[in-house]
Design an enzyme around this catalytic site. Structure first.
Site, PDB file in Angstrom:
ATOM      1  CE  LYS A  22      -1.799   1.762   4.078  1.00  0.00           C
ATOM      2  NZ  LYS A  22      -1.568   3.137   4.167  1.00  0.00           N
ATOM      3  CG  ASN A  23       2.377   2.845   3.563  1.00  0.00           C
ATOM      4  OD1 ASN A  23       1.308   3.078   3.488  1.00  0.00           O
ATOM      5  ND2 ASN A  23       2.938   2.707   4.971  1.00  0.00           N
ATOM      6  NE  ARG A  92      -2.128  12.562   7.959  1.00  0.00           N
ATOM      7  CZ  ARG A  92      -2.193  14.033   7.983  1.00  0.00           C
ATOM      8  NH1 ARG A  92      -3.139  14.709   8.280  1.00  0.00           N
ATOM      9  NH2 ARG A  92      -0.880  14.546   7.758  1.00  0.00           N
ATOM     10  CB  CYS A 116      -5.722  10.894  11.153  1.00  0.00           C
ATOM     11  SG  CYS A 116      -3.930  10.269  11.253  1.00  0.00           S
ATOM     12  NE  ARG A 121      -0.353  10.586   9.608  1.00  0.00           N
ATOM     13  CZ  ARG A 121      -0.699   9.473   9.261  1.00  0.00           C
ATOM     14  NH1 ARG A 121      -1.590   8.916   9.125  1.00  0.00           N
ATOM     15  NH2 ARG A 121       0.053   8.867   8.371  1.00  0.00           N
ATOM     16  CG  ASP A 307       2.899   1.654   9.533  1.00  0.00           C
ATOM     17  OD1 ASP A 307       2.481   2.672  10.310  1.00  0.00           O
ATOM     18  OD2 ASP A 307       3.100   1.973   8.534  1.00  0.00           O
ATOM     19  NE  ARG A 399      -7.043   4.179   5.423  1.00  0.00           N
ATOM     20  CZ  ARG A 399      -6.080   4.691   6.344  1.00  0.00           C
ATOM     21  NH1 ARG A 399      -6.616   4.752   7.600  1.00  0.00           N
ATOM     22  NH2 ARG A 399      -4.862   5.102   5.757  1.00  0.00           N
TER      23      ARG A 399
HETATM   24  C1  UD1 Z   1       4.220   7.129   6.425  1.00  0.00           C
HETATM   25  C2  UD1 Z   1       3.441   5.914   6.169  1.00  0.00           C
HETATM   26  C3  UD1 Z   1       2.614   5.460   7.703  1.00  0.00           C
HETATM   27  C4  UD1 Z   1       3.967   5.391   8.767  1.00  0.00           C
HETATM   28  C5  UD1 Z   1       4.606   6.636   8.727  1.00  0.00           C
HETATM   29  C6  UD1 Z   1       5.889   6.422   9.728  1.00  0.00           C
HETATM   30  C7  UD1 Z   1       2.272   6.009   4.094  1.00  0.00           C
HETATM   31  C8  UD1 Z   1       1.146   6.228   3.194  1.00  0.00           C
HETATM   32  N1  UD1 Z   1       2.230   6.264   5.437  1.00  0.00           N
HETATM   33  O1  UD1 Z   1       3.258   8.110   6.835  1.00  0.00           O
HETATM   34  O2  UD1 Z   1       1.948   4.242   7.641  1.00  0.00           O
HETATM   35  O3  UD1 Z   1       3.116   5.076  10.015  1.00  0.00           O
HETATM   36  O4  UD1 Z   1       4.941   6.962   7.194  1.00  0.00           O
HETATM   37  O5  UD1 Z   1       6.605   5.354   9.371  1.00  0.00           O
HETATM   38  O6  UD1 Z   1       3.582   5.823   3.478  1.00  0.00           O
HETATM   39  N2  UD1 Z   1       5.671  15.134  10.356  1.00  0.00           N
HETATM   40  C9  UD1 Z   1       5.900  16.293  10.816  1.00  0.00           C
HETATM   41  N3  UD1 Z   1       5.889  17.516   9.625  1.00  0.00           N
HETATM   42  C10 UD1 Z   1       5.578  16.948   8.577  1.00  0.00           C
HETATM   43  C11 UD1 Z   1       5.666  15.572   8.098  1.00  0.00           C
HETATM   44  C12 UD1 Z   1       5.864  14.707   9.456  1.00  0.00           C
HETATM   45  O7  UD1 Z   1       6.086  16.876  11.968  1.00  0.00           O
HETATM   46  O8  UD1 Z   1       5.580  17.724   7.622  1.00  0.00           O
HETATM   47  C13 UD1 Z   1       5.901  14.241  11.780  1.00  0.00           C
HETATM   48  C14 UD1 Z   1       4.793  13.297  11.858  1.00  0.00           C
HETATM   49  O9  UD1 Z   1       3.799  13.954  12.602  1.00  0.00           O
HETATM   50  C15 UD1 Z   1       5.421  12.128  12.489  1.00  0.00           C
HETATM   51  C16 UD1 Z   1       6.678  11.855  11.712  1.00  0.00           C
HETATM   52  O10 UD1 Z   1       7.049  13.159  11.287  1.00  0.00           O
HETATM   53  O11 UD1 Z   1       5.528  12.235  13.938  1.00  0.00           O
HETATM   54  C17 UD1 Z   1       6.714  10.616  10.721  1.00  0.00           C
HETATM   55  O12 UD1 Z   1       5.885  11.045   9.880  1.00  0.00           O
HETATM   56  P1  UD1 Z   1       5.916  10.851   8.196  1.00  0.00           P
HETATM   57  O13 UD1 Z   1       7.109   9.959   8.114  1.00  0.00           O
HETATM   58  O14 UD1 Z   1       5.652  11.924   7.464  1.00  0.00           O
HETATM   59  O15 UD1 Z   1       4.522   9.728   8.151  1.00  0.00           O
HETATM   60  P2  UD1 Z   1       3.721   9.705   6.811  1.00  0.00           P
HETATM   61  O16 UD1 Z   1       4.607   9.784   5.552  1.00  0.00           O
HETATM   62  O17 UD1 Z   1       2.421  10.342   6.947  1.00  0.00           O
END
Ligand code: UD1
Length: 439
Positions: A22-23, A92, A116, A121, A307, A399
């Site tokens: 998925k990711n 998201r 969420c 996030r 995850d 999902r």
């Molecule tokens: C992706 C995965 C999700 C997984 C996560 C962490 C997908 C679709 N989803 O989510 O399943 O749990 O990686 O391995 O691939 N953050 C900020 N600012 C930003 C972006 C992120 O502060 O602009 C923080 C987030 O709140 C979180 C951390 O960074 O605490 C990691 O988030 P991120 O790696 O961005 O997760 P996703 O890409 O949303």
């Protein structure tokens, strides 16, 4: 809403095939926006999140034809650069269209996803990166509007304060069509980043270092059609390792990328599972009579993935001793704990630390799934519990797990889906034992 009804206690045995990731699929599908040429993506899993992204792409003007897991996508006639709230709120990862749209069309308007269940996030790092590449970013009416400067985005040096998977993907895609070189430091190293880089390279993008924490992208003026076959879902694969662990099972897990699972497999081995590779991409996992208590701390790749935290916790509920589970990625990712407690688990919380005291048995109960991986954790607990459990709100599960009840039923689980209208779907199991497969 559909629910799952599971009668626990079976020792699951047999062969299970892992579906496409998925990711990995989501950013690869979003990347097709970078070109007007036709793209082809294979092994795309049949999941609601993929459907949501397809819906979003179609709303922008993508022509998508789908034959099982093969997607043919033409983004020649994109007529909108706006990702509406109604779609983004469902998923998201929709925000991944931002980078490609700004890079190719000079502009994008994407609804702010909002928080969420698992945390706030934010997407501030995505937006700051685009600004550093020269984009003007305005937040208004719940939308992010990003506009590239005249002549397009400009390559630059971007240093993340923490590694973000989504921000790395978004900015890597944007940088492919920017002028000059972009360097992303403290980038996320997840296998999905490396996979996206391979897919982008198939379009003619010039990327080095994906999979390490420094990625360099040399922008090109245009990209050709993308061709990619999505790799197996490492979290689904690891979830089945946890299922074998919790049910004293004996599973042959096929189509699994072993090198992406090292940290996870080590933990399950320490917990007493017998794990042996069977060829290049299959794994045999045998769960012990009693699991040992193991501490984990979630961390960006190659650390223990957030995850898999809920699934590991479900296993530790039945371990011989106390385990400490620390969640260091998401601020609110322990919502499965009260549900596990309803099944007889002994868990106490202290901020981002859960202390799990293993119990001799869990008992079936009605529980509520709160997010995708929490749902998987509850399924594992239900499979291992004595008696019948009902898992409510399983739309989260749809999902991210392809045909989970069919896969589990084929391993000997007693499981059925009860539809919202009260009708139930009972699956006729098709069980193949590892021994019959010559293993
Ligand atoms: C992706 C995965 C999700 C997984 C996560 C962490 C997908 C679709 N989803 O989510 O399943 O749990 O990686 O391995 O691939 N953050 C900020 N600012 C930003 C972006 C992120 O502060 O602009 C923080 C987030 O709140 C979180 C951390 O960074 O605490 C990691 O988030 P991120 O790696 O961005 O997760 P996703 O890409 O949303």
């Amino acid at each position: 809403m559909d629910k799952l009804v599971i009668e626990g206690g079976a020792k699951l045995q047999g062969i299970v095939e892992i579906s496409g990731s998925k990711n990995a699929s989501l950013p690869v599908l979003a990347a097709t926006l970078l070109t007007a040429e036709e793209s082809i993506v294979e092994n795309v899993p049949a999941l609601n999140d993929v459907q949501t992204l397809s819906q979003l792409l179609r709303s922008l003007g993508s022509q998508i034809t789908r034959d099982e897991g093969v997607f043919l996508i033409s983004n020649q006639d994109i007529h909108s650069v706006e990702a509406e709230y109604d779609i983004v709120r469902k998923m998201r990862a929709s925000v991944l269209v931002l980078g490609p749209l700004v890079a190719r069309f000079g502009k994008a308007r994407v609804s702010l996803p909002g928080g969420c269940a698992i945390g706030a996030r934010p997407i501030d790092m995505h937006l700051r990166g685009l600004e550093q590449m020269g984009a003007k970013v305005v937040l208004e009416h719940g939308y992010v509007e990003a506009t590239a400067p005249e002549g397009g985005l400009v390559g630059t040096r971007i240093v993340f304060e923490i590694p973000s998977v989504g921000a790395t993907e978004n900015l890597m895609m944007a940088a492919c069509l920017a002028s000059g070189t972009t360097v992303i430091e403290n980038a996320a190293c997840e296998p999905e980043i490396e996979e996206l880089a391979r897919a982008l390279s198939s379009m003619g993008a010039k990327i080095q270092g994906a999979g390490t924490n420094v990625i360099q992208i040399d922008g090109v003026s245009s990209l050709s059609g993308l061709q990619h076959c999505v790799e197996a879902d490492r979290i689904e694969g690891a979830t089945f390792v946890a299922i074998a662990a919790a049910t004293q099972g004996d599973l042959l897990i096929k189509n699994i990328q072993l090198n992406h699972l090292e940290n996870i497999l080590m933990r399950f081995q320490e917990a007493g599972c017998e794990i042996s590779p069977e060829g290049a991409n299959a794994l045999r996992v045998r769960g012990p009579e009693k699991l040992k208590n193991i501490d984990i701390q979630t961390a960006p790749y190659p650390g223990f993935p957030t995850d898999m935290q809920a699934q590991f916790m479900a296993c530790m509920c039945l371990a011989d001793g106390i385990s400490h589970i620390e969640e260091d990625i998401w601020e609110n990712r322990f919502m499965h704990t009260p549900e596990l407690v309803r099944m007889g688990a002994d868990i106490s919380m202290n901020g981002n630390l859960a202390v799990v005291r293993g119990v001799s048995k869990l008992t079936g109960a009605s529980v509520m799934a709160t997010d995708l991986r929490a749902s998987a954790g509850l399924i594992i607990a239900a499979l291992a519990a004595e008696g019948v459990s009902e898992i409510l709100r399983i739309y989260h599960l749809d999902r991210g797990y392809v045909k989970i009840e069919e896969k589990l039923s084929n391993l000997g689980a007693c499981i059925k889906r009860v539809k919202q209208d009260g009708s139930s779907v009972v699956i006729q199991p098709h069980i193949v034992m590892p021994a019959e497969a010559g293993i």
